[in-house]
Design an enzyme around this catalytic site. Structure first.
Site, PDB file in Angstrom:
ATOM      1  N   GLY A 159       0.768  -1.237   0.000  1.00 23.45           N
ATOM      2  CA  GLY A 159       0.000   0.000   0.000  1.00 23.45           C
ATOM      3  C   GLY A 159       0.798   1.286   0.000  1.00 23.45           C
ATOM      4  O   GLY A 159       0.215   2.373   0.074  1.00 23.45           O
ATOM      5  N   ASP A 161       2.667   4.468  -1.526  1.00 21.89           N
ATOM      6  CA  ASP A 161       2.196   5.219  -2.694  1.00 21.89           C
ATOM      7  C   ASP A 161       2.985   6.514  -2.856  1.00 21.89           C
ATOM      8  O   ASP A 161       3.885   6.841  -2.062  1.00 21.89           O
ATOM      9  CB  ASP A 161       0.694   5.500  -2.587  1.00 21.89           C
ATOM     10  CG  ASP A 161       0.291   6.170  -1.273  1.00 21.89           C
ATOM     11  OD1 ASP A 161       1.131   6.885  -0.682  1.00 21.89           O
ATOM     12  OD2 ASP A 161      -0.854   5.993  -0.832  1.00 21.89           O
ATOM     13  N   ASP A 327      16.599  -1.115 -16.531  1.00 21.30           N
ATOM     14  CA  ASP A 327      16.545  -2.465 -15.990  1.00 21.30           C
ATOM     15  C   ASP A 327      17.020  -3.492 -17.021  1.00 21.30           C
ATOM     16  O   ASP A 327      16.867  -3.301 -18.227  1.00 21.30           O
ATOM     17  CB  ASP A 327      15.095  -2.757 -15.581  1.00 21.30           C
ATOM     18  CG  ASP A 327      14.906  -4.128 -15.013  1.00 21.30           C
ATOM     19  OD1 ASP A 327      15.457  -4.380 -13.930  1.00 21.30           O
ATOM     20  OD2 ASP A 327      14.223  -4.950 -15.649  1.00 21.30           O
ATOM     21  N   GLU A 356      21.686  -1.518 -15.863  1.00 21.15           N
ATOM     22  CA  GLU A 356      21.893  -2.656 -14.962  1.00 21.15           C
ATOM     23  C   GLU A 356      22.489  -3.817 -15.765  1.00 21.15           C
ATOM     24  O   GLU A 356      21.809  -4.441 -16.561  1.00 21.15           O
ATOM     25  CB  GLU A 356      20.567  -3.093 -14.329  1.00 21.15           C
ATOM     26  CG  GLU A 356      20.740  -4.285 -13.400  1.00 21.15           C
ATOM     27  CD  GLU A 356      19.452  -5.047 -13.142  1.00 21.15           C
ATOM     28  OE1 GLU A 356      19.278  -5.549 -12.018  1.00 21.15           O
ATOM     29  OE2 GLU A 356      18.626  -5.152 -14.068  1.00 21.15           O
TER      30      GLU A 356
END
Length: 613
Positions: A159, A161, A327, A356
């Protein structure tokens, strides 16, 4: 690299056949807007709409904008429209008629100085957060997405945010960090494991459980107001199986597919540089899927390559980013990466991109950095890479016994390998990340060794990056366990009895470490010698490693003693950089001293001295 998860229901090779049966309800245009004054005047719109592939688009007259051509792929529901937006074109709204529908398309003015924006670099320090696990500021719940919140599940959404991140920007800035890198915030509408963000289902939309695109804009603006830039995590290699493309692929080769069915990458990244590698091995590395739930994109498809490039530029321009983290960098098609990085740097010459490449070999990482003269002629425009070789060397240096090839020698020789990099100072050196066990746990909960590691990261010739919670000694299993590595930041949720942000409930050890990190990185923020000074190192002796940062007028001495006893270090060992009688100031304590014939290196603690002040 991301969580290696297997989803029970995956649409594999049958998906392309579904395109003709799938009819989008209304036209969707990507990118959703563009800008005048871009250095490359070309723009390709992807329009997704029922049966529009053979439509003949018309552009209402607009000074400076030309409709060059349009074409379809395989699906009847995609149309690609090529425009040219000439230099000097004024902002406004284009009117396109496609398949009987009138579409309005915004052309915006660029923000002043956008093209000249300064990206992150050696003067900066990066704070990495996993947004779902950092702080909760709103009550967005499921927000119409497949997976809801279950904070008790280590692998579920908790949760956190954008509102929570915004609430604690002062905390990040107060620690001395000048850049924040959130793991991906774009929509990941999966039934499980959606929290990490690396399986996109909509490239142009912030995940509603984090907030809205406007919330992201507010986050970037508020960070900038505090002197903190925002680095966006971009995934070019794959998408999530819930992406709408997978129900209606523009073409069968939009994702990499294999005649024998699902084929997973073997992660053999060295095949790309290996002169003896079998071509089939190279192909499996780049074209194999990460996991069944992450379809592998085929960037050799020209429209997809253009889409991913424009998507990247859109986020930078729209939200004023200071850089990108890319990524699974080498898993994408390398010719695409060459063109992609060149285009990004063409538009933003001073931006920074860090890729990466999870390899312990400096030569493999260096291959991808801008300026490297490669044996095969490969050219990259990506300025920075994650320094995985030095990260693994640092961990080994602090956990192994010292020898000719072990322990602190790994740091000494690791830095000596900088000759293979075209720009070693622009590498990002990190204490850990969302894919690695926590540093404090790997160092067997030894605070002194942890401080040695962070001091090295902060003072060597690199861009430092810390994983959220390292400053309060957050822990994890020492084996890979992503859900627990990405634990909740204490104090980020209402009702937390322990808070990193206020100090409530922290142990004395945690408070001391947090204060130590704050002093170290706030000092670093203003220390020019650490940003761009030269470096000279001396071979480790008796468990002590010493190096200097310096210029023509000033010197900083860094002493790292990994032993459990104080060690007398002879000043005569460093004739090029320091002399008996020099005045010195301890950076972390403020203590002034005059150097005698020997300097006492404290047991398992770093010593950082400003010489001659």
């Amino acid at each position: 690299m991301k969580t290696l998860i297997t989803l029970a229901t995956v649409l594999l090779m049958t998906l392309p056949t579904m395109a003709a049966e799938t009819r989008p309800a209304s036209h969707r245009i990507e990118p959703p807007n563009w800008w005048v004054g871009m250095r490359d005047s070309t723009l390709q719109l992807m329009i997704h709409g029922a049966g529009i592939a053979d439509a003949k688009p018309q552009l209402a007259p607009y000074p400076g904008v030309t409709l060059k051509t349009s074409h379809r792929a395989t699906s009847p529901n995609y149309l690609f429209v090529d425009l040219d937006v000439a230099p000097g074109t004024r902002p406004g709204e284009l009117t396109l008629t496609v398949g009987g529908q009138t579409l309005r398309y915004p052309l915006l003015a660029r923000a002043p100085g956008s093209a000249e924006r300064q990206g992150f670099g050696p003067r900066d320090a990066i704070y990495l957060v996993v947004p779902d696990r950092f702080a909760k500021g709103g009550d967005l719940g499921r927000a119409g997405m497949k997976e809801g919140v279950d904070r008790q599940d280590p692998n579920g959404r908790h949760g956190g945010d954008l509102a929570g991140m915004r609430r604690h920007l002062d905390y990040i800035a107060g620690l001395g960090f000048t850049q924040v890198w959130p793991t991906p915030l774009i929509a990941n509408d999966s039934e499980k494991y959606s929290y990490h963000g690396y399986a996109a289902t909509d490239f142009y939309k912030i995940d509603p459980r984090f907030g809205t695109n406007d919330d992201f804009g507010a986050f970037v603006a508020e960070a900038r107001a505090r002197g903190v830039g925002v680095i966006q995590d971009i995934v070019l290699n794959h998408i999530g199986s819930g992406h709408h493309w997978m129900a209606d692929l523009p073409a069968p080769d939009w994702v990499n597919q294999w005649p024998q069915g699902y084929t997973e990458t073997h992660h053999a990244r060295m095949t790309l540089q290996d002169p003896y590698a079998a071509p089939s091995d190279r192909l499996r590395f780049t074209d194999g899927w990460f996991v069944p739930g992450m379809p592998d994109l085929n960037q050799r498809r020209p429209e997809l390559a253009t889409y991913l490039t424009q998507m990247t530029l859109w986020w930078i321009e729209r939200y004023g980013l200071s850089g990108l983290r890319t990524d699974t960098y080498s898993y994408s098609d390398r010719d695409f990466l060459s063109r992609w990085s060149a285009r990004v740097m063409q538009e933003y010459p001073h931006l920074n991109i860090v890729g990466e490449e999870w390899s312990p070999h400096p030569a493999v990482v260096a291959y991808w950095q801008r300026g490297k003269r490669n044996h095969d002629g490969y050219v990259s425009s990506t300025p920075s890479m994650m320094d995985f070789p030095m990260n693994s060397g640092l961990l080994a240096a602090l956990t192994e016994g010292d020898g000719a090839f072990t322990g602190l020698t790994r740091l000494h020789e690791g830095l000596a390998h900088d000759f293979v990099y075209p720009d070693p100072a622009n590498l990002v050196l990190f204490d850990g990340n969302h894919d690695t066990p926590r540093l404090f746990s790997l160092l067997k909960r030894d605070v002194g060794l942890t401080q040695l590691a962070l001091a090295y990261i902060a003072t060597t010739r690199r861009i430092p990056q810390l994983f959220y919670g390292s400053e309060i000694l957050m822990e994890s299993p020492v084996e890979r366990d992503d859900g627990k590595v990405r634990g909740d930041m204490p104090g980020g949720w209402p009702g937390d009895t322990v808070s990193a942000f206020t100090g409530a409930g922290l142990t004395a050890e945690q408070r001391d470490m947090q204060d130590w990190v704050r002093r170290l990185f706030n000092w670093r923020k203003g220390e020019r010698l650490i940003h761009d000074g030269a470096l000279m190192q001396y071979a480790p002796v008796d468990g002590v490693y010493v190096f200097f940062r310096y210029d023509a007028g000033r010197t900083i001495m860094v002493v790292l003693n990994k032993t459990d006893k104080p060690v007398a270090v002879s000043i005569a060992r460093f004739p090029e950089r320091v002399a008996v009688g020099a005045r010195a100031r301890d950076v972390l304590s403020g203590e002034q001293r005059t150097l005698g014939e020997h300097l006492t290196a404290p047991a398992r603690r770093p010593l950082i001295l400003e010489i001659g002040r």
